[in-house]
Enzyme design. Structure first.
Site: not given
Ligand code: FAD
Length: 361
Positions: A108-109, A115, A227, A324, A351
């Protein structure tokens, strides 16, 4: 599930961690063993079970640190339910049996480079053309992205409508214009493939729209409940397993002529974490019961995910007790420390969970 992990996964897992993915054939073996799509209807090749069957799969993977197949549950219990609940009869009849057998691997993407938390800010678009749609955009961090034969892609179909202008597409990764990027280099879950995906003028036939046009946001908010509950279960189990390994280790390890666990600091810390693990289990199991009764709502699932994933921060304290050795990947506690970390990020970060919960105050 436990036997399958012991026989088919654990022996190869360290090598797969080096390679960054599990063999494609493992999916077919899991399918033959009946371990994919445990909840999907039997008439479509699924297990015909309920969420408790899924819970067993989630927990056994977590307990055995078989994190290279975390994607089994993404495929079975995150992607397949969108087809089961919102797909057409033709989509269910065609795709669910192939997903259950492991012939088709699904992802799922949602997330894109610009974003993640703010889903409605995605830029991937699908434009109507004769007989279907043309998809353009980019996704990142996609679990199973490398092995995927089909990707459930969230795209904007009416960009000016924001959250009300997104749709779900069941995209064939063999389509012209589709490309997979490199395997992403993660600090944990190293045998689970996670990839970037690129879409350039990818044609998606009308038959591969899932659900109604522009309704994806509502579908996703519904799907994210299960989920997030699965993530909570995974975390509750990972914490219990890490506690068990640490109790065993501290009983055995001698310093200053006595076992580590004989020190008040050590046993009090373990007592605290045992209490945390028990409280986490009680809350998560209660949420499972609510979900079984179809009563778990978005803020309930958010609280379960927030609580259980944050509780795994205690694995840092457990690792400390190994000295360690806790920093060496041959010790499960070291892998658990890195493997549990993204549970506080994916499926909606802690968050974002607080944001959802605070809307109910
Ligand atoms: C191992 C792994 C597997 C994944 N698998 C999938 C998958 O299969 N499909 C998919 O679609 N995605 C997947 N993801 C993506 C994951 O869902 C996103 O990384 C996650 O939703 C956070 O988005 P971002 O990384 O863009 O962080 P950002 O949205 O840029 O956020 C960065 C930080 O800021 C915080 N933040 C953002 N907005 C606010 C706010 N308004 N107030 C306070 N704090 C805030 C967030 O909580 C986070 O700590 C995966 C990620 C990982 C690491």
């Amino acid at each position: 599930m436990r036997r399958f992990i012991a026989q088919e996964i654990t022996p190869g897992h360290a090598a797969w961690e080096e390679q960054g993915l599990v063999p494609r054939e493992l999916w077919r073996r899991a399918g033959s063993a009946g371990l994919l799509l445990p909840m999907a209807p039997a008439e479509h090749g699924g297990g015909g079970g309920d969420f408790l069957h899924t819970a067993i799969v989630v927990e056994e993977i977590a307990r055995a640190l078989a994190t290279g197949v975390t994607g089994f549950t993404t495929h079975s219990d995150i992607v397949a339910p969108y087809l089961v609940e919102f797909g057409t009869e033709a989509q269910k009849a065609l795709w669910l049996p192939q997903m259950a057998s492991g012939e088709v691997v699904a992802s799922i993407a949602m997330t894109e480079p610009s974003a993640g938390s703010d889903l409605k800010a995605i830029r991937t678009t699908a434009r109507r053309v004769d007989g279907g749609w043309r998809l353009d955009g980019q996704k990142t961090f996609i679990t199973n992205g490398h092995h995927a034969d089909r990707v459930l892609v969230v795209a904007k179909t009416q960009p000016e409508a924001g959250a009300r202008g997104m749709s779900l597409f069941w995209v064939d990764t063999a389509s012209p214009g589709f490309a997979k990027g490199r395997l992403l280099d993660k600090i944990g879950q190293r045998a689970q493939d996670t990839a970037e995906l690129f879409f350039e003028q990818v044609f998606v036939p009308e038959a591969d729209l899932v659900g109604a046009e522009n309704q994806a946001f509502g579908y996703l908010m519904h799907g994210l409940v299960q989920e997030r509950l699965m993530i909570a279960l995974r975390c509750a189990t990972a914490l219990e397993a890490a506690l068990d390994w640490t109790i065993a280790y501290t009983r055995e390890r001698q310093t200053f002529g006595k076992p580590l666990i004989a020190n008040q600091h050590t046993k009090f810390k373990l007592a605290e974490i045992k209490t945390l693990a028990a409280a986490t289990r009680a809350f998560v199991d209660q949420c499972v019961a609510e979900h079984m009764a179809q009563r778990l709502d978005a803020d309930g699932a958010a609280m379960a995910k927030l609580w259980a994933s944050e509780a795994t921060a205690a694995i840092d304290d457990l690792l400390q007790m190994f000295g360690g050795y806790g920093y060496m990947r041959e010790y499960p506690i070291a892998r658990a420390y890195a493997d549990v970390r993204p549970n506080r990020i994916y499926g909606g970060s802690s968050e974002m969970m607080k944001e959802i919960i605070s809307r109910t105050l």
